[in-house]
Design a protein around this motif. Structure first.
Motif, PDB file in Angstrom:
ATOM      1  N   VAL A 121     -23.590 -27.145 -48.092  1.00 46.68           N
ATOM      2  CA  VAL A 121     -23.095 -28.135 -47.360  1.00 46.68           C
ATOM      3  C   VAL A 121     -21.492 -27.744 -47.320  1.00 46.68           C
ATOM      4  CG1 VAL A 121     -22.488 -30.340 -46.732  1.00 46.68           C
ATOM      5  CG2 VAL A 121     -24.687 -29.629 -47.592  1.00 46.68           C
ATOM      6  N   ARG A 122     -20.898 -27.410 -46.184  1.00 40.85           N
ATOM      7  CA  ARG A 122     -19.654 -26.669 -46.318  1.00 40.85           C
ATOM      8  C   ARG A 122     -18.594 -27.678 -46.632  1.00 40.85           C
ATOM      9  NH1 ARG A 122     -17.032 -25.912 -41.267  1.00 40.85           N
ATOM     10  NH2 ARG A 122     -15.514 -24.401 -41.935  1.00 40.85           N
ATOM     11  N   GLU A 123     -18.700 -29.107 -46.188  1.00 40.36           N
ATOM     12  CA  GLU A 123     -17.834 -29.985 -46.875  1.00 40.36           C
ATOM     13  C   GLU A 123     -18.088 -30.445 -48.061  1.00 40.36           C
ATOM     14  OE1 GLU A 123     -19.739 -30.127 -43.972  1.00 40.36           O
ATOM     15  OE2 GLU A 123     -18.454 -30.055 -42.308  1.00 40.36           O
ATOM     16  N   MET A 124     -19.119 -30.123 -48.927  1.00 42.06           N
ATOM     17  CA  MET A 124     -19.195 -30.272 -50.304  1.00 42.06           C
ATOM     18  C   MET A 124     -18.497 -29.382 -51.101  1.00 42.06           C
ATOM     19  SD  MET A 124     -22.470 -32.694 -50.529  1.00 42.06           S
ATOM     20  CE  MET A 124     -22.366 -34.494 -50.686  1.00 42.06           C
ATOM     21  N   GLY A 125     -18.255 -28.045 -50.334  1.00 43.71           N
ATOM     22  CA  GLY A 125     -17.730 -27.098 -51.235  1.00 43.71           C
ATOM     23  C   GLY A 125     -18.465 -26.377 -52.094  1.00 43.71           C
ATOM     24  N   PHE A 126     -19.688 -26.352 -52.179  1.00 45.25           N
ATOM     25  CA  PHE A 126     -20.711 -25.482 -53.309  1.00 45.25           C
ATOM     26  C   PHE A 126     -21.827 -25.135 -52.599  1.00 45.25           C
ATOM     27  CE2 PHE A 126     -22.517 -29.892 -53.383  1.00 45.25           C
ATOM     28  CZ  PHE A 126     -23.951 -29.435 -53.590  1.00 45.25           C
ATOM     29  N   ILE A 140     -25.525 -35.120 -55.814  1.00 46.62           N
ATOM     30  CA  ILE A 140     -24.403 -35.290 -54.946  1.00 46.62           C
ATOM     31  C   ILE A 140     -24.280 -36.770 -54.663  1.00 46.62           C
ATOM     32  CG2 ILE A 140     -25.210 -33.215 -53.552  1.00 46.62           C
ATOM     33  CD1 ILE A 140     -26.864 -35.028 -51.714  1.00 46.62           C
TER      34      ILE A 140
END
Lengths: 141, 85
Positions: free
Chosen positions: A91-96, A110
């Motif tokens: 998930v791009r917005e979660m950065g991992f 999460i």
């Protein structure tokens, strides 16, 4: 010590300080990524099944969905498994990213803090339709 | 003073500074981030570290590229024809 020697030592010292500083600053980030208790006790567990080329989310009540839906403020423990090849939960917005290896269960906790719709994309090339292996991650109000 | 005069050092430092600024501007400056807006506390922490690494990497790049420009400025033999006459 002549100028060139001073320059040489300055380069060595500068690179050491820079890399050491970055390493120290990375420690809390690495802990945040690897520590399953980072967000405290999870509210519930969602089993994530990945395969060519789909995502399946199995909730504690046994219901299944092709999308991940959580409520704002919930802490959710994801138990990720693959049925065939290596996939990666991203998930791009979660950065991992979490690589999902067949035969192993990967854990990622999460926290849903910003309501909205985001993409879950497979980030490990997994075959002909790898690019289409994505689904919605919905954080409800 | 060794092989570098005070003027040499100023020009060298200036080359590095200008290179850093150019890299910073063409990289998007503060307006563009290479990472999307974070949606939770951990993502914000990760992004803040990415930003530090990004700027540190840019500084090291400026150090090398700026030094390269400085060497061209200092050792360019202006007595030789450039071939553009």
């Amino acid at each position: 010590m002549d100028t060139l020697e001073k320059l040489e030592w300055a380069t060595i010292a500068g690179a050491t300080v820079l890399l050491f500083g970055l390493a120290v600053m990375a420690l809390p980030v690495l802990d945040a990524l690897d520590n399953p208790d980072y967000y405290g006790e999870p509210d519930y567990v969602v089993k994530v099944e990945s395969g060519q080329w789909y995502w399946k989310f199995i909730y504690p009540d046994g219901s299944e969905s092709g999308e991940l839906k959580v409520k704002n403020g919930e802490v959710v423990r994801l138990e990720l498994e693959s049925t065939d090849v290596i996939h990666s939960f991203y998930v791009r917005e979660m950065g991992f990213k979490v690589d999902i290896i067949p035969g192993k269960t990967r854990i990622q906790v999460i926290s849903a803090e910003t309501p909205g719709e985001y993409w879950i994309q497979c980030a490990e090339f997994c075959g002909a339709y790898h690019g289409g292996m994505r689904t919605k991650f919905i954080i409800e109000e | 003073m060794g092989i570098l005069s005070t003027f040499d050092r100023i020009v060298w430092a200036f080359s590095i500074l200008v290179t850093f600024l150019v890299l910073f501007i063409i990289g998007g400056g503060l307006l563009v981030s290479w990472y999307p807006d974070p949606i939770d506390a951990r993502a914000a922490l990760i992004k803040s570290y990415y930003d530090v690494v990004y700027v540190a990497g840019m500084f090291v790049s400026a150090l090398f590229i700026g030094t390269f420009f400085y060497l061209i400025l200092k050792f360019w033999d202006r007595t030789q024809p450039a071939g553009l006459e």
